[in-house]
Motif scaffolding. Structure first.
Motif, PDB file in Angstrom:
ATOM      1  N   VAL A 114      38.956  66.239  16.953  1.00 40.61           N
ATOM      2  CA  VAL A 114      38.497  65.247  17.930  1.00 40.61           C
ATOM      3  C   VAL A 114      37.801  65.897  19.124  1.00 40.61           C
ATOM      4  O   VAL A 114      36.768  65.404  19.583  1.00 40.61           O
ATOM      5  CB  VAL A 114      39.686  64.373  18.386  1.00 40.61           C
ATOM      6  N   VAL A 115      38.336  66.977  19.644  1.00 38.36           N
ATOM      7  CA  VAL A 115      37.760  67.596  20.848  1.00 38.36           C
ATOM      8  C   VAL A 115      36.330  68.075  20.605  1.00 38.36           C
ATOM      9  O   VAL A 115      35.436  67.764  21.402  1.00 38.36           O
ATOM     10  CB  VAL A 115      38.679  68.724  21.378  1.00 38.36           C
ATOM     11  N   PRO A 116      36.029  68.806  19.535  1.00 37.96           N
ATOM     12  CA  PRO A 116      34.616  69.178  19.324  1.00 37.96           C
ATOM     13  C   PRO A 116      33.716  67.973  19.068  1.00 37.96           C
ATOM     14  O   PRO A 116      32.549  67.972  19.465  1.00 37.96           O
ATOM     15  CB  PRO A 116      34.651  70.073  18.076  1.00 37.96           C
ATOM     16  N   LEU A 117      34.247  66.943  18.429  1.00 39.36           N
ATOM     17  CA  LEU A 117      33.460  65.735  18.202  1.00 39.36           C
ATOM     18  C   LEU A 117      33.084  65.079  19.527  1.00 39.36           C
ATOM     19  O   LEU A 117      31.953  64.646  19.716  1.00 39.36           O
ATOM     20  CB  LEU A 117      34.239  64.759  17.321  1.00 39.36           C
ATOM     21  N   LEU A 118      34.026  65.011  20.465  1.00 35.03           N
ATOM     22  CA  LEU A 118      33.724  64.429  21.773  1.00 35.03           C
ATOM     23  C   LEU A 118      32.763  65.304  22.564  1.00 35.03           C
ATOM     24  O   LEU A 118      31.929  64.799  23.313  1.00 35.03           O
ATOM     25  CB  LEU A 118      35.015  64.204  22.564  1.00 35.03           C
ATOM     26  N   PRO A 148      63.633  70.067  11.635  1.00 35.25           N
ATOM     27  CA  PRO A 148      62.604  71.058  11.986  1.00 35.25           C
ATOM     28  C   PRO A 148      61.328  70.910  11.160  1.00 35.25           C
ATOM     29  O   PRO A 148      60.219  71.119  11.655  1.00 35.25           O
ATOM     30  CB  PRO A 148      63.267  72.400  11.702  1.00 35.25           C
ATOM     31  N   MET A 149      61.472  70.504   9.890  1.00 32.55           N
ATOM     32  CA  MET A 149      60.290  70.341   9.051  1.00 32.55           C
ATOM     33  C   MET A 149      59.429  69.172   9.541  1.00 32.55           C
ATOM     34  O   MET A 149      58.206  69.296   9.627  1.00 32.55           O
ATOM     35  CB  MET A 149      60.702  70.096   7.597  1.00 32.55           C
ATOM     36  N   LEU A 150      60.060  68.046   9.881  1.00 31.11           N
ATOM     37  CA  LEU A 150      59.310  66.903  10.389  1.00 31.11           C
ATOM     38  C   LEU A 150      58.662  67.230  11.731  1.00 31.11           C
ATOM     39  O   LEU A 150      57.528  66.824  11.993  1.00 31.11           O
ATOM     40  CB  LEU A 150      60.219  65.681  10.515  1.00 31.11           C
ATOM     41  N   LEU A 151      59.364  67.948  12.583  1.00 29.90           N
ATOM     42  CA  LEU A 151      58.804  68.359  13.870  1.00 29.90           C
ATOM     43  C   LEU A 151      57.601  69.281  13.664  1.00 29.90           C
ATOM     44  O   LEU A 151      56.572  69.133  14.325  1.00 29.90           O
ATOM     45  CB  LEU A 151      59.884  69.043  14.712  1.00 29.90           C
ATOM     46  N   SER A 152      57.713  70.200  12.709  1.00 32.79           N
ATOM     47  CA  SER A 152      56.609  71.109  12.421  1.00 32.79           C
ATOM     48  C   SER A 152      55.414  70.343  11.874  1.00 32.79           C
ATOM     49  O   SER A 152      54.266  70.606  12.263  1.00 32.79           O
ATOM     50  CB  SER A 152      57.071  72.162  11.408  1.00 32.79           C
ATOM     51  N   TRP A 153      55.636  69.385  10.980  1.00 34.84           N
ATOM     52  CA  TRP A 153      54.534  68.577  10.443  1.00 34.84           C
ATOM     53  C   TRP A 153      53.842  67.796  11.566  1.00 34.84           C
ATOM     54  O   TRP A 153      52.622  67.734  11.605  1.00 34.84           O
ATOM     55  CB  TRP A 153      55.049  67.594   9.405  1.00 34.84           C
ATOM     56  N   GLY A 154      54.627  67.208  12.430  1.00 33.26           N
ATOM     57  CA  GLY A 154      54.045  66.432  13.520  1.00 33.26           C
ATOM     58  C   GLY A 154      53.197  67.292  14.436  1.00 33.26           C
ATOM     59  O   GLY A 154      52.082  66.905  14.824  1.00 33.26           O
ATOM     60  N   LEU A 155      53.696  68.458  14.795  1.00 34.17           N
ATOM     61  CA  LEU A 155      52.926  69.341  15.676  1.00 34.17           C
ATOM     62  C   LEU A 155      51.658  69.845  14.997  1.00 34.17           C
ATOM     63  O   LEU A 155      50.609  69.966  15.637  1.00 34.17           O
ATOM     64  CB  LEU A 155      53.796  70.513  16.126  1.00 34.17           C
ATOM     65  N   HIS A 156      51.738  70.130  13.699  1.00 38.76           N
ATOM     66  CA  HIS A 156      50.545  70.562  12.981  1.00 38.76           C
ATOM     67  C   HIS A 156      49.504  69.436  12.903  1.00 38.76           C
ATOM     68  O   HIS A 156      48.303  69.679  13.009  1.00 38.76           O
ATOM     69  CB  HIS A 156      50.915  71.052  11.578  1.00 38.76           C
ATOM     70  N   LEU A 157      49.954  68.204  12.703  1.00 36.27           N
ATOM     71  CA  LEU A 157      49.020  67.082  12.662  1.00 36.27           C
ATOM     72  C   LEU A 157      48.356  66.864  14.025  1.00 36.27           C
ATOM     73  O   LEU A 157      47.155  66.591  14.096  1.00 36.27           O
ATOM     74  CB  LEU A 157      49.736  65.804  12.221  1.00 36.27           C
ATOM     75  N   ILE A 158      49.124  66.995  15.093  1.00 39.46           N
ATOM     76  CA  ILE A 158      48.550  66.836  16.434  1.00 39.46           C
ATOM     77  C   ILE A 158      47.544  67.948  16.716  1.00 39.46           C
ATOM     78  O   ILE A 158      46.443  67.692  17.221  1.00 39.46           O
ATOM     79  CB  ILE A 158      49.670  66.809  17.497  1.00 39.46           C
ATOM     80  N   ALA A 159      47.897  69.177  16.372  1.00 42.08           N
ATOM     81  CA  ALA A 159      46.978  70.293  16.610  1.00 42.08           C
ATOM     82  C   ALA A 159      45.720  70.152  15.752  1.00 42.08           C
ATOM     83  O   ALA A 159      44.601  70.395  16.230  1.00 42.08           O
ATOM     84  CB  ALA A 159      47.684  71.618  16.317  1.00 42.08           C
ATOM     85  N   GLY A 160      45.887  69.763  14.490  1.00 42.14           N
ATOM     86  CA  GLY A 160      44.720  69.573  13.621  1.00 42.14           C
ATOM     87  C   GLY A 160      43.836  68.446  14.109  1.00 42.14           C
ATOM     88  O   GLY A 160      42.602  68.545  14.067  1.00 42.14           O
ATOM     89  N   GLY A 161      44.432  67.368  14.555  1.00 40.74           N
ATOM     90  CA  GLY A 161      43.647  66.266  15.097  1.00 40.74           C
ATOM     91  C   GLY A 161      42.897  66.676  16.342  1.00 40.74           C
ATOM     92  O   GLY A 161      41.749  66.274  16.541  1.00 40.74           O
TER      93      GLY A 161
END
Length: 93
Positions: free
Chosen positions: A36-40, A19-32
């Protein structure tokens, strides 16, 4: 309660890593996505995607230059003929 004293305490395994690795991955995707979206949107333009990058042959090499013209023919009188100095029927060495 008597079971804890007679049998002993059995600990449950800690499986918090998935669960911790899954949470880290989702947070990294959301942060990215938040970066990225406002930059584009600020550039008003998506990056250009190259058509095809793999399995492309290099450009063909230019044709070689034409061969030089043939040399002028030499006259037959200028070349001396070899004169046999020994037996003409002898085998060559």
């Amino acid at each position: 309660m008597f079971d804890l004293i007679a049998v002993g305490h059995q600990r449950t395994p800690h499986t918090d890593t998935v669960p911790m690795l899954l949470s880290w991955g989702l947070h990294l995707i959301a942060g990215g996505a938040l970066i990225v979206v406002p930059l584009l949107m600020a550039t008003h333009d998506l990056p250009t995607v190259p058509g095809m990058m793999a399995f492309v042959a290099p450009e063909p090499v230019a044709a070689p230059p034409p061969p030089p013209p043939p040399a002028a023919a030499r006259s037959a009188e200028a070349t001396p003929r070899p004169v046999p100095s020994s037996n003409p029927e002898a085998a060559p060495i």
